[in-house]
Scaffold this motif. Structure first.
Motif, PDB file in Angstrom:
ATOM      1  N   PHE A 145       0.811  -1.216   0.000  1.00 48.22           N
ATOM      2  CA  PHE A 145       0.000   0.000   0.000  1.00 48.22           C
ATOM      3  C   PHE A 145       0.850   1.274   0.000  1.00 48.22           C
ATOM      4  O   PHE A 145       0.555   2.226  -0.722  1.00 48.22           O
ATOM      5  CB  PHE A 145      -0.925   0.006   1.220  1.00 48.22           C
ATOM      6  N   LEU A 146       1.880   1.296   0.831  1.00 49.83           N
ATOM      7  CA  LEU A 146       2.606   2.538   1.054  1.00 49.83           C
ATOM      8  C   LEU A 146       3.588   2.854  -0.070  1.00 49.83           C
ATOM      9  O   LEU A 146       3.753   4.015  -0.442  1.00 49.83           O
ATOM     10  CB  LEU A 146       3.331   2.488   2.399  1.00 49.83           C
ATOM     11  N   TRP A 147       4.252   1.840  -0.607  1.00 45.05           N
ATOM     12  CA  TRP A 147       5.208   2.089  -1.694  1.00 45.05           C
ATOM     13  C   TRP A 147       4.480   2.613  -2.923  1.00 45.05           C
ATOM     14  O   TRP A 147       4.847   3.636  -3.492  1.00 45.05           O
ATOM     15  CB  TRP A 147       5.966   0.813  -2.037  1.00 45.05           C
ATOM     16  N   GLN A 148       3.424   1.925  -3.330  1.00 43.76           N
ATOM     17  CA  GLN A 148       2.756   2.304  -4.577  1.00 43.76           C
ATOM     18  C   GLN A 148       2.046   3.655  -4.483  1.00 43.76           C
ATOM     19  O   GLN A 148       1.840   4.323  -5.490  1.00 43.76           O
ATOM     20  CB  GLN A 148       1.755   1.226  -4.995  1.00 43.76           C
ATOM     21  N   ALA A 149       1.681   4.069  -3.272  1.00 38.81           N
ATOM     22  CA  ALA A 149       0.930   5.310  -3.121  1.00 38.81           C
ATOM     23  C   ALA A 149       1.806   6.511  -2.794  1.00 38.81           C
ATOM     24  O   ALA A 149       1.435   7.643  -3.116  1.00 38.81           O
ATOM     25  CB  ALA A 149      -0.131   5.149  -2.034  1.00 38.81           C
ATOM     26  N   TYR A 150       2.973   6.287  -2.156  1.00 39.50           N
ATOM     27  CA  TYR A 150       3.713   7.419  -1.593  1.00 39.50           C
ATOM     28  C   TYR A 150       5.181   7.516  -1.984  1.00 39.50           C
ATOM     29  O   TYR A 150       5.789   8.557  -1.773  1.00 39.50           O
ATOM     30  CB  TYR A 150       3.588   7.399  -0.065  1.00 39.50           C
ATOM     31  N   HIS A 151       5.776   6.445  -2.500  1.00 37.49           N
ATOM     32  CA  HIS A 151       7.180   6.576  -2.908  1.00 37.49           C
ATOM     33  C   HIS A 151       7.244   7.433  -4.170  1.00 37.49           C
ATOM     34  O   HIS A 151       6.454   7.280  -5.093  1.00 37.49           O
ATOM     35  CB  HIS A 151       7.816   5.209  -3.152  1.00 37.49           C
ATOM     36  N   SER A 152       8.220   8.348  -4.208  1.00 38.40           N
ATOM     37  CA  SER A 152       8.304   9.305  -5.313  1.00 38.40           C
ATOM     38  C   SER A 152       8.421   8.625  -6.674  1.00 38.40           C
ATOM     39  O   SER A 152       7.954   9.170  -7.684  1.00 38.40           O
ATOM     40  CB  SER A 152       9.500  10.236  -5.104  1.00 38.40           C
ATOM     41  N   SER A 153       9.022   7.439  -6.703  1.00 41.10           N
ATOM     42  CA  SER A 153       9.199   6.736  -7.973  1.00 41.10           C
ATOM     43  C   SER A 153       7.873   6.286  -8.576  1.00 41.10           C
ATOM     44  O   SER A 153       7.796   5.978  -9.770  1.00 41.10           O
ATOM     45  CB  SER A 153      10.098   5.508  -7.779  1.00 41.10           C
ATOM     46  N   GLN A 154       6.830   6.256  -7.769  1.00 38.16           N
ATOM     47  CA  GLN A 154       5.531   5.764  -8.231  1.00 38.16           C
ATOM     48  C   GLN A 154       4.613   6.876  -8.723  1.00 38.16           C
ATOM     49  O   GLN A 154       3.493   6.600  -9.167  1.00 38.16           O
ATOM     50  CB  GLN A 154       4.834   5.004  -7.092  1.00 38.16           C
ATOM     51  N   ALA A 155       5.045   8.121  -8.645  1.00 40.05           N
ATOM     52  CA  ALA A 155       4.217   9.240  -9.106  1.00 40.05           C
ATOM     53  C   ALA A 155       3.771   8.991 -10.542  1.00 40.05           C
ATOM     54  O   ALA A 155       4.594   8.742 -11.423  1.00 40.05           O
ATOM     55  CB  ALA A 155       4.989  10.548  -9.004  1.00 40.05           C
ATOM     56  N   GLY A 156       2.468   9.025 -10.754  1.00 40.07           N
ATOM     57  CA  GLY A 156       1.909   8.738 -12.066  1.00 40.07           C
ATOM     58  C   GLY A 156       1.267   7.376 -12.154  1.00 40.07           C
ATOM     59  O   GLY A 156       0.455   7.127 -13.058  1.00 40.07           O
ATOM     60  N   PHE A 157       1.617   6.460 -11.240  1.00 41.34           N
ATOM     61  CA  PHE A 157       0.884   5.209 -11.117  1.00 41.34           C
ATOM     62  C   PHE A 157      -0.482   5.542 -10.536  1.00 41.34           C
ATOM     63  O   PHE A 157      -0.621   6.497  -9.780  1.00 41.34           O
ATOM     64  CB  PHE A 157       1.659   4.255 -10.205  1.00 41.34           C
ATOM     65  N   TRP A 158      -1.518   4.772 -10.856  1.00 47.40           N
ATOM     66  CA  TRP A 158      -2.873   5.160 -10.430  1.00 47.40           C
ATOM     67  C   TRP A 158      -2.991   5.306  -8.922  1.00 47.40           C
ATOM     68  O   TRP A 158      -3.708   6.182  -8.436  1.00 47.40           O
ATOM     69  CB  TRP A 158      -3.904   4.170 -10.967  1.00 47.40           C
ATOM     70  N   ALA A 159      -2.291   4.463  -8.156  1.00 49.13           N
ATOM     71  CA  ALA A 159      -2.376   4.567  -6.695  1.00 49.13           C
ATOM     72  C   ALA A 159      -1.660   5.802  -6.181  1.00 49.13           C
ATOM     73  O   ALA A 159      -1.884   6.223  -5.048  1.00 49.13           O
ATOM     74  CB  ALA A 159      -1.798   3.313  -6.038  1.00 49.13           C
ATOM     75  N   ALA A 160      -0.792   6.372  -7.019  1.00 51.47           N
ATOM     76  CA  ALA A 160      -0.053   7.585  -6.656  1.00 51.47           C
ATOM     77  C   ALA A 160      -0.516   8.757  -7.510  1.00 51.47           C
ATOM     78  O   ALA A 160       0.277   9.606  -7.923  1.00 51.47           O
ATOM     79  CB  ALA A 160       1.443   7.366  -6.819  1.00 51.47           C
ATOM     80  N   ALA A 161      -1.827   8.808  -7.754  1.00 50.93           N
ATOM     81  CA  ALA A 161      -2.395   9.882  -8.566  1.00 50.93           C
ATOM     82  C   ALA A 161      -2.199  11.250  -7.935  1.00 50.93           C
ATOM     83  O   ALA A 161      -2.350  12.278  -8.596  1.00 50.93           O
ATOM     84  CB  ALA A 161      -3.887   9.631  -8.801  1.00 50.93           C
ATOM     85  N   SER A 162      -1.851  11.280  -6.655  1.00 49.10           N
ATOM     86  CA  SER A 162      -1.585  12.548  -5.976  1.00 49.10           C
ATOM     87  C   SER A 162      -0.236  13.151  -6.363  1.00 49.10           C
ATOM     88  O   SER A 162       0.004  14.328  -6.115  1.00 49.10           O
ATOM     89  CB  SER A 162      -1.625  12.348  -4.458  1.00 49.10           C
ATOM     90  N   HIS A 163       0.665  12.321  -6.945  1.00 48.94           N
ATOM     91  CA  HIS A 163       2.012  12.782  -7.286  1.00 48.94           C
ATOM     92  C   HIS A 163       2.716  13.361  -6.064  1.00 48.94           C
ATOM     93  O   HIS A 163       3.424  14.364  -6.135  1.00 48.94           O
ATOM     94  CB  HIS A 163       1.966  13.786  -8.440  1.00 48.94           C
ATOM     95  N   TYR A 164       2.506  12.697  -4.921  1.00 54.43           N
ATOM     96  CA  TYR A 164       3.176  13.085  -3.672  1.00 54.43           C
ATOM     97  C   TYR A 164       4.648  12.700  -3.756  1.00 54.43           C
ATOM     98  O   TYR A 164       4.981  11.595  -4.188  1.00 54.43           O
ATOM     99  CB  TYR A 164       2.501  12.365  -2.510  1.00 54.43           C
ATOM    100  N   MET A 165       5.540  13.596  -3.341  1.00 52.59           N
ATOM    101  CA  MET A 165       6.973  13.320  -3.369  1.00 52.59           C
ATOM    102  C   MET A 165       7.619  13.854  -2.105  1.00 52.59           C
ATOM    103  O   MET A 165       7.485  15.040  -1.790  1.00 52.59           O
ATOM    104  CB  MET A 165       7.621  13.958  -4.605  1.00 52.59           C
ATOM    105  N   ASN A 166       8.315  12.970  -1.392  1.00 58.23           N
ATOM    106  CA  ASN A 166       8.922  13.345  -0.117  1.00 58.23           C
ATOM    107  C   ASN A 166      10.171  12.480   0.093  1.00 58.23           C
ATOM    108  O   ASN A 166      10.050  11.296   0.429  1.00 58.23           O
ATOM    109  CB  ASN A 166       7.914  13.137   1.011  1.00 58.23           C
ATOM    110  N   PRO A 167      11.376  13.029  -0.107  1.00 58.51           N
ATOM    111  CA  PRO A 167      12.603  12.226   0.019  1.00 58.51           C
ATOM    112  C   PRO A 167      12.755  11.566   1.387  1.00 58.51           C
ATOM    113  O   PRO A 167      13.287  10.445   1.481  1.00 58.51           O
ATOM    114  CB  PRO A 167      13.723  13.257  -0.220  1.00 58.51           C
ATOM    115  N   ALA A 168      12.302  12.222   2.449  1.00 56.20           N
ATOM    116  CA  ALA A 168      12.432  11.633   3.787  1.00 56.20           C
ATOM    117  C   ALA A 168      11.574  10.378   3.903  1.00 56.20           C
ATOM    118  O   ALA A 168      12.002   9.361   4.473  1.00 56.20           O
ATOM    119  CB  ALA A 168      12.027  12.659   4.846  1.00 56.20           C
ATOM    120  N   LEU A 169      10.353  10.437   3.359  1.00 52.58           N
ATOM    121  CA  LEU A 169       9.492   9.256   3.387  1.00 52.58           C
ATOM    122  C   LEU A 169      10.032   8.178   2.448  1.00 52.58           C
ATOM    123  O   LEU A 169       9.965   6.979   2.766  1.00 52.58           O
ATOM    124  CB  LEU A 169       8.060   9.623   3.011  1.00 52.58           C
ATOM    125  N   ASP A 170      10.570   8.591   1.310  1.00 50.97           N
ATOM    126  CA  ASP A 170      11.180   7.622   0.391  1.00 50.97           C
ATOM    127  C   ASP A 170      12.206   6.760   1.125  1.00 50.97           C
ATOM    128  O   ASP A 170      12.240   5.534   0.976  1.00 50.97           O
ATOM    129  CB  ASP A 170      11.875   8.336  -0.767  1.00 50.97           C
TER     130      ASP A 170
END
Length: 231
Positions: free
Chosen positions: A186-211
């Protein structure tokens, strides 16, 4: 089709049909908690929702209890990004988002869009609960001077829209299932910066600390260490 015997199993019924079938002794309704979190993904990079105070305003303006009522009580308001049934990974002491119009007004006033704006809410065509959630958002957002335009799309078109921050809608309704019972799903696909643009990461959230936290948790084989990282 269920009532006539043509089908023996189904899901994704409307709340009304679910209640009607559950009341029929011929059928069994599965009421076990699922691992299917629902979220309205807000575009973090482009448009009004790129303003954190706008996102806060919308989060406060959403009537969560009304949403639960709209699906006949078949759900709970989430505590953080993981489903409550995802044990032992779910953390139960996180703040719960709540409906608070005064907080919503204060957040919007602190944004660059205090006078209001128009935004899209994109959801799956024919998926009743997502439409109902959008109508709840529309009603309350109007009190802030925000016009929510309801946009039903077929799923492939929603996936295509999410591919870039420029084409991603301001708000996109997303259910997330799982292929493996682990927070990484759940967390990788939705919040890791590399996933921006994947449907679960439609928010395009990017945060190096969380990465870094997600990368360390993905690489660690000690479950206690992983729990601390995800917490």
């Amino acid at each position: 089709a269920m009532e006539s015997g043509e089908l023996q199993y189904g899901d994704r019924f409307t709340p009304e049909d679910t209640a009607a079938l559950a009341a029929d002794p011929r059928f069994v309704s599965n009421d076990a908690p699922s691992l299917t979190p629902f979220a309205i993904k807000l575009n973090n990079q482009v448009g009004p929702t790129s303003d954190i105070n706008v996102r806060k305003a919308l989060s406060h303006a959403f009537d969560y209890e009304a949403a639960i009522e709209a699906i006949s009580g078949r759900g709970v308001v989430m505590q953080g990004p993981l489903a409550t049934a995802l044990t032992p990974w779910h953390r139960a002491d996180l703040p719960i988002l709540g409906f608070d119009m005064e907080a919503a007004k204060a957040a919007l006033a602190a944004s660059e869009y205090a006078g209001g704006f128009e935004m899209e809410y994109v959801y799956v065509t024919g998926l009743t609960e997502e439409e109902l959630f959008g109508l709840i958002l529309l009603e309350r957002a109007a009190e802030l001077g925000i016009t929510v335009n309801m946009v039903p799309l077929v799923w492939p078109d929603m996936v295509a829209r999410a591919a870039t921050a420029e084409t991603a809608p301001n708000a996109m309704a997303v259910y997330s299932g799982t292929d493996y019972v682990d927070p990484d799903n759940f967390l990788w696909q939705a919040y890791h910066s590399s996933q921006a643009g994947f449907w679960a990461a439609a928010s395009h959230y990017m945060n190096p600390a969380l990465d870094k936290l997600l990368e360390d948790a993905r690489a660690d084989t000690n479950p206690d260490n992983r729990k601390k990282l995800y917490d």
